[in-house]
Motif scaffolding. Structure first.
Motif, mmCIF file in Angstrom:
data_model
loop_
_atom_site.group_PDB
_atom_site.id
_atom_site.type_symbol
_atom_site.label_atom_id
_atom_site.label_comp_id
_atom_site.label_asym_id
_atom_site.label_seq_id
_atom_site.Cartn_x
_atom_site.Cartn_y
_atom_site.Cartn_z
ATOM 1 N N SER A 1 3.358 16.328 11.299
ATOM 2 C CA SER A 1 2.152 17.157 11.084
ATOM 3 C C SER A 1 1.184 16.359 10.210
ATOM 4 O O SER A 1 1.434 15.246 9.521
ATOM 5 N N PRO A 2 -0.261 16.338 10.604
ATOM 6 C CA PRO A 2 -0.931 15.351 10.100
ATOM 7 C C PRO A 2 -1.198 15.497 8.541
ATOM 8 O O PRO A 2 -1.225 14.290 7.943
ATOM 9 N N ALA A 3 -1.063 16.639 7.826
ATOM 10 C CA ALA A 3 -0.968 16.547 6.534
ATOM 11 C C ALA A 3 0.252 15.976 5.702
ATOM 12 O O ALA A 3 -0.051 14.952 4.644
ATOM 13 N N PHE A 4 1.273 16.138 6.411
ATOM 14 C CA PHE A 4 2.342 15.379 5.955
ATOM 15 C C PHE A 4 2.611 13.873 5.904
ATOM 16 O O PHE A 4 2.865 13.056 5.310
ATOM 17 N N LEU A 5 2.118 13.382 7.241
ATOM 18 C CA LEU A 5 1.970 12.167 7.673
ATOM 19 C C LEU A 5 0.815 11.450 6.670
ATOM 20 O O LEU A 5 1.243 10.243 6.114
ATOM 21 N N LYS A 6 -0.127 11.967 6.315
ATOM 22 C CA LYS A 6 -0.957 11.539 5.140
ATOM 23 C C LYS A 6 -0.469 11.118 3.879
ATOM 24 O O LYS A 6 -0.301 10.186 3.263
ATOM 25 N N LYS A 7 0.456 12.321 3.592
ATOM 26 C CA LYS A 7 1.384 11.985 2.208
ATOM 27 C C LYS A 7 2.302 10.924 2.374
ATOM 28 O O LYS A 7 2.648 10.254 1.362
ATOM 29 N N VAL A 8 2.940 10.921 3.458
ATOM 30 C CA VAL A 8 4.200 9.713 3.815
ATOM 31 C C VAL A 8 3.238 8.214 3.751
ATOM 32 O O VAL A 8 3.707 7.521 3.180
ATOM 33 N N ALA A 9 2.232 8.227 4.289
ATOM 34 C CA ALA A 9 1.321 7.004 4.219
ATOM 35 C C ALA A 9 0.852 6.835 2.862
ATOM 36 O O ALA A 9 0.941 5.217 2.591
ATOM 37 N N LEU A 10 0.577 7.518 1.981
ATOM 38 C CA LEU A 10 0.243 7.380 0.670
ATOM 39 C C LEU A 10 1.469 6.924 -0.071
ATOM 40 O O LEU A 10 1.521 5.980 -1.056
ATOM 41 N N GLY A 11 2.578 7.604 0.266
ATOM 42 C CA GLY A 11 3.913 7.085 -0.407
ATOM 43 C C GLY A 11 4.242 5.836 -0.199
ATOM 44 O O GLY A 11 4.812 4.783 -1.008
ATOM 45 N N ALA A 12 4.164 5.499 1.165
ATOM 46 C CA ALA A 12 4.394 3.940 1.667
ATOM 47 C C ALA A 12 3.603 3.094 0.972
ATOM 48 O O ALA A 12 4.018 2.112 0.808
ATOM 49 N N TRP A 13 2.353 3.374 1.045
ATOM 50 C CA TRP A 13 1.490 2.438 0.013
ATOM 51 C C TRP A 13 1.902 1.979 -1.323
ATOM 52 O O TRP A 13 1.723 1.062 -1.944
ATOM 53 N N GLU A 14 2.451 3.350 -1.824
ATOM 54 C CA GLU A 14 2.645 3.084 -3.345
ATOM 55 C C GLU A 14 3.875 2.419 -3.267
ATOM 56 O O GLU A 14 4.192 1.516 -4.114
ATOM 57 N N THR A 15 4.757 2.682 -2.464
ATOM 58 C CA THR A 15 6.191 1.883 -2.479
ATOM 59 C C THR A 15 5.810 0.300 -2.167
ATOM 60 O O THR A 15 6.381 -0.688 -2.961
ATOM 61 N N LEU A 16 4.967 0.000 -1.463
ATOM 62 C CA LEU A 16 4.534 -1.533 -0.856
ATOM 63 C C LEU A 16 3.920 -2.039 -2.043
ATOM 64 O O LEU A 16 4.279 -3.186 -2.429
ATOM 65 N N ALA A 17 3.029 -1.465 -2.760
ATOM 66 C CA ALA A 17 2.208 -1.784 -3.946
ATOM 67 C C ALA A 17 3.142 -2.205 -5.092
ATOM 68 O O ALA A 17 3.208 -3.246 -6.059
ATOM 69 N N MET A 18 4.189 -1.068 -5.404
ATOM 70 C CA MET A 18 4.950 -1.482 -6.007
ATOM 71 C C MET A 18 6.189 -2.690 -6.161
ATOM 72 O O MET A 18 6.252 -3.398 -7.011
ATOM 73 N N SER A 19 6.519 -2.960 -4.914
ATOM 74 C CA SER A 19 7.359 -4.115 -4.604
ATOM 75 C C SER A 19 6.421 -5.427 -4.870
ATOM 76 O O SER A 19 6.713 -6.349 -5.355
ATOM 77 N N ALA A 20 5.324 -5.114 -4.157
ATOM 78 C CA ALA A 20 4.401 -6.672 -4.351
ATOM 79 C C ALA A 20 3.989 -6.893 -5.655
ATOM 80 O O ALA A 20 4.229 -8.167 -6.127
#
Length: 279
Positions: free
Chosen positions: A75-94
């Motif tokens: 669903s678009p709403a959940f995919l948006k939440k997943v994208a934000l979580g992925a960006w947060e994970t990527l930012a944490m690691s970098a």
């Protein structure tokens, strides 16, 4: 006509036989044998239920469990939440890797012997510190830092930075110590100071190796950042722990797929950058 009698043709030396598989004087052979015995003893000491693991009932239960992951939630709403979580994970690691690379380099200087005549009085205590930093896993660091930093990505970023500082600091110190000493010796013979010798002679030689180590640890920190969310450190891991705890397996499947995709992309990018530096 030659006055010297003909010499007999030299016999071909026999082919050299391959070394024996085990030699009583070979320390590496004894070490390998002891390691093999330790592994066998570990299997015997653990209560491993291989029969139950490969049973038909276990396979049927695993099949039913995997079937619950389909279809994934797209669903678009959940995919948006997943994208934000992925960006947060990527930012944490970098950010965690960047902080660790800076701290590791600062600790590698006192933790290494820069030249043959260097007293290196801080080498041993600095290496003890590096050992302590990397001996504590990221999950433990995150659990400790959650008390002071609170829930969220800040604690996860610091946990990655602390653990990775110990790893990169030790790798950087070894690279600095093993760098060719010729350029540095030439500068020291002309009265150049230690810091300038490091900046103009040692660092240019080891910089590609340091960058390769940093990129490799970034790959590892992507996976670690996804796991750190399980203890409340933000990112995809926190979403995964939440939805898996509620047995929302469709959302869990989407999150696992996002983790796999992100790790694959970062691995490919890191591999490409390391190849370009090596070339």
């Amino acid at each position: 006509m030659s006055l010297h009698p003909p010499q007999p043709a030299a016999a071909h030396p026999p082919d050299k036989l391959p070394p024996r598989l085990f030699n009583a004087r070979c320390r590496a052979c004894w070490f390998s044998l002891a390691l093999l015995l330790l592994v066998l003893a570990s299997f015997l000491s653990l209560d491993l239920q291989w029969g139950a693991f490969f049973s038909r009932e276990a396979a049927a239960s695993m099949g039913r469990f995997l079937g619950e992951f389909f279809p994934p939630d797209t669903s678009p709403a959940f995919l948006k939440k997943v994208a934000l979580g992925a960006w947060e994970t990527l930012a944490m690691s970098a950010l965690g890797t960047l902080l660790a690379a800076a701290a590791g380099l600062l600790l590698a200087l006192p933790g290494s012997r820069l030249h043959g005549g260097d007293a290196a009085w801080a080498r041993r205590p600095t290496r003890w510190l590096l050992n302590a930093l990397r001996a504590i896993p990221e999950l433990v660091w995150a659990a400790l830092l959650l008390i002071s930093a609170g829930l969220g990505p800040f604690a996860g970023t610091l946990a990655l930075a602390f653990h990775t500082s110990g790893v990169l600091g030790r790798l950087f110190a070894e690279a600095i110590e093993n760098a060719p000493s010729g350029p540095g010796d030439a500068l020291r013979a002309q009265g150049v100071g230690t810091l300038r010798v490091f900046l103009y002679a040692t660092l240019p030689q080891v910089l590609p190796q340091l960058m390769s180590y940093t990129l490799y640890r970034w790959e590892n920190n992507i996976r670690a950042a996804a796991v750190l969310g399980v203890v409340g450190a933000g990112g995809l891991g926190q979403l995964l722990a939440f939805h898996m705890g509620l047995f929302q397996m469709g959302k869990t499947a989407t999150l696992i797929g996002a983790m796999l995709l992100m790790v694959g992309l970062v691995d490919a990018l890191s591999h490409l950058l390391r190849r370009r530096m090596a070339g």
